[in-house]
Design a protein around this motif. Structure first.
Motif, PDB file in Angstrom:
ATOM      1  N   LEU A  71      19.196  31.575  95.137  1.00 52.81           N
ATOM      2  CA  LEU A  71      19.292  32.366  96.352  1.00 52.81           C
ATOM      3  C   LEU A  71      20.145  31.733  97.444  1.00 52.81           C
ATOM      4  N   GLN A  72      20.408  30.437  97.357  1.00 50.13           N
ATOM      5  CA  GLN A  72      21.253  29.748  98.342  1.00 50.13           C
ATOM      6  C   GLN A  72      22.271  28.879  97.600  1.00 50.13           C
ATOM      7  N   PRO A  73      23.188  29.505  96.884  1.00 48.59           N
ATOM      8  CA  PRO A  73      24.091  28.730  96.025  1.00 48.59           C
ATOM      9  C   PRO A  73      24.996  27.764  96.784  1.00 48.59           C
ATOM     10  N   ALA A  74      25.383  28.106  98.020  1.00 49.35           N
ATOM     11  CA  ALA A  74      26.229  27.184  98.781  1.00 49.35           C
ATOM     12  C   ALA A  74      25.460  25.909  99.128  1.00 49.35           C
ATOM     13  N   PRO A 132      27.988  24.893 104.128  1.00 50.87           N
ATOM     14  CA  PRO A 132      27.211  23.961 104.956  1.00 50.87           C
ATOM     15  C   PRO A 132      27.896  22.609 105.010  1.00 50.87           C
ATOM     16  N   PRO A 133      27.506  21.750 105.962  1.00 47.52           N
ATOM     17  CA  PRO A 133      27.941  20.352 105.883  1.00 47.52           C
ATOM     18  C   PRO A 133      27.472  19.756 104.552  1.00 47.52           C
ATOM     19  N   VAL A 158      19.844  21.442 107.196  1.00 46.48           N
ATOM     20  CA  VAL A 158      21.299  21.301 107.325  1.00 46.48           C
ATOM     21  C   VAL A 158      21.996  22.093 106.227  1.00 46.48           C
ATOM     22  N   GLY A 159      21.392  22.137 105.048  1.00 43.05           N
ATOM     23  CA  GLY A 159      21.986  22.911 103.957  1.00 43.05           C
ATOM     24  C   GLY A 159      22.007  24.401 104.213  1.00 43.05           C
TER      25      GLY A 159
END
Length: 470
Positions: free
Chosen positions: A248-251, A315-316, A380-381
């Motif tokens: 659900l949050q691949p980045a 994201p960073p 942060v992610g």
């Protein structure tokens, strides 16, 4: 990083939440520990459990107070620094924070007084039930906070009005989502493990000093055996959390993995220094195929890289990448200590193994470090989103904030928190150093209901051969 109101507001919230999480990570597990001790006292009648409960109750009271004080300002920041977030998500976040007050705080406040002042005024069964209610209250508090944060991570059960206000459409989807059902146990287990290692470290400290030896043996043995069971379960839930991030949050997953290019099969980067400017890893050490196994339970699966996402949606990388590895490293060290310590205790070699006792004593920060770095990786992610895929962090900040305003509030928070933390930790240290009331004095301290609950003096410990005997 430019010192804009947005960045300073992010730093301020990160500072306050990092400071605050230390105390719930300790008190959630400590409340359960008190409940366990009171249950053992009821079942066995052995006074050592009551002595330990009375001792750790004082530690719990101070840590609980510090947690309340440090957490209050976070709610204010939603209005002062993040008013756009509050305006647009208030119909969901407002009720969730309200539920925490109506359920968790009500239980904690009502029964905490019984713990502090009811030892000799209520029957032992009632006192145990009060401990249970406080423990349930701390877990309920964690539940509502995790529901709120999990909704921000993966929003479900909502709709948007034409003017951009997010309103709930399905509360069951919000409160019982797949994400909540793995993140809530993961957080509670983290608190239990953190408390277990603090208790084990205290027991090891007493053993090394030859002080409160009977109580130290009991704390060390019980805490390490409990951790030996809980840490593997925690690692299992950690893997389930990784599954939802992967899907659900691949980045975020790509940032945590330090994966820049799409790979099939994907390797697992064990350690590296991500260079965002070059979009590459420096000094990387990787294992082929393992990335596909961890991400998709396959030797041939394709795993997405950061370059598949627009730069402004990434994201960073450095903080989530390193924080995740610190968290995992702390977990593996705690697992090793718990298993080795439990094995040594079975053969009665634990209490004379000074090297292991020192290792256990020095392990007390591991649970806190793992919890904080786990939150760093998660929060942060999630950037650049405050509500993932719906509201960007840059759009959630209060309009018209100025840099001097936020810098001033940040400086005030840092100063006040440092003062509170210093005095609170010093007071807890003094109580820990003094140790539990010795068995010969405990009866005189607890049978007089008019005698105040006081910090014990530095009395010598009871002979270790009498462990669990009195």
């Amino acid at each position: 990083m430019d010192m804009t109101p947005l960045n300073l507001s992010r730093i301020q919230f990160a500072f306050t939440i990092t400071f605050h999480i230390i105390f719930p990570a300790f008190t959630i597990g400590l409340a359960a520990w008190l409940c366990f001790l009171e249950g053992c006292s009821l079942v066995t009648g052995r006074s050592i459990y009551r002595r330990l409960s009375d001792f750790w109750l004082k530690i719990f009271a101070v840590a609980f107070g510090l947690g309340v004080v440090s957490g209050i300002v976070m709610a204010f920041q939603f209005g002062t620094n993040w008013s756009e977030l509050s305006r647009r998500t208030g119909p969901i976040q407002g009720p969730l924070l309200g539920y925490e007050s109506f359920t968790a705080f009500a239980l904690e406040a009502a029964f905490f007084g019984v713990l502090m002042f009811g030892r000799n005024r209520v029957p032992p069964v009632v006192y145990f039930l009060a401990c249970l209610m406080v423990a349930v209250g701390t877990c309920l508090s964690a539940f509502w906070i995790m529901v709120n944060n999990s909704w921000m991570q993966v929003p479900t059960g909502f709709a948007q009005t034409p003017d951009g206000i997010i309103v709930p459409t399905d509360w069951s989807a919000i409160t019982l989502s797949r994400v909540v059902l793995v993140r809530f146990p993961h957080m509670v287990l983290a608190a239990f493990v953190t408390s277990a290692f603090c208790i084990a470290a205290t027991g090891a400290w007493y053993m090394l000093r030859g002080h409160a030896v009977q109580e130290g043996r009991a704390m060390l043995t019980m805490a390490l055996r409990l951790a030996a069971i809980l840490v593997p379960i925690q690692i299992g839930f950690g893997h389930l959390v990784g599954d939802y991030v992967h899907d659900l949050q691949p980045a975020k997953f790509a940032a945590i993995e330090g994966r820049w290019e799409d790979e099939q099969p994907a390797s697992e980067v064990l350690i590296a220094w991500p260079d965002e400017a070059a979009q590459a890893n420096r000094f990387a050490v990787a294992i082929p195929y393992l990335g596909s196994v961890i991400g998709s339970m396959s030797l041939t699966a394709k795993e997405v890289g950061l370059k598949s996402f627009p730069p402004n949606d990434r994201p960073p990388v450095l903080i989530p990448f390193l924080a995740f590895r610190v968290m995992v490293g702390c977990g593996l060290v705690m697992l090793g200590l718990a298993w080795v310590g439990s094995w040594l205790s079975l053969s009665e070699r634990l209490y004379g193994a000074r090297l292991f006792l020192w290792s256990t004593f020095l392990s007390f920060p591991l649970g806190f470090v793992a919890t904080i770095t786990g939150w760093f990786a998660a929060e942060v992610g999630r950037q650049p989103w405050t509500v993932y895929g719906q509201i960007r962090t840059a759009d959630a900040v209060t309009p018209f904030l100025t840099t001097p305003q936020v810098a001033t509030s940040l400086a005030i928070f840092a100063s006040v928190y440092a003062l509170i933390f210093s005095f609170g930790v010093l007071y807890i240290y003094r109580m820990l150093r003094a140790g539990p009331i010795p068995a010969r004095d405990h009866g005189r301290q607890t049978t007089n209901p008019k005698r105040p609950l006081s910090v014990p003096g530095g009395s010598p410990g009871v002979d270790a051969a009498a462990e669990f005997g009195r």
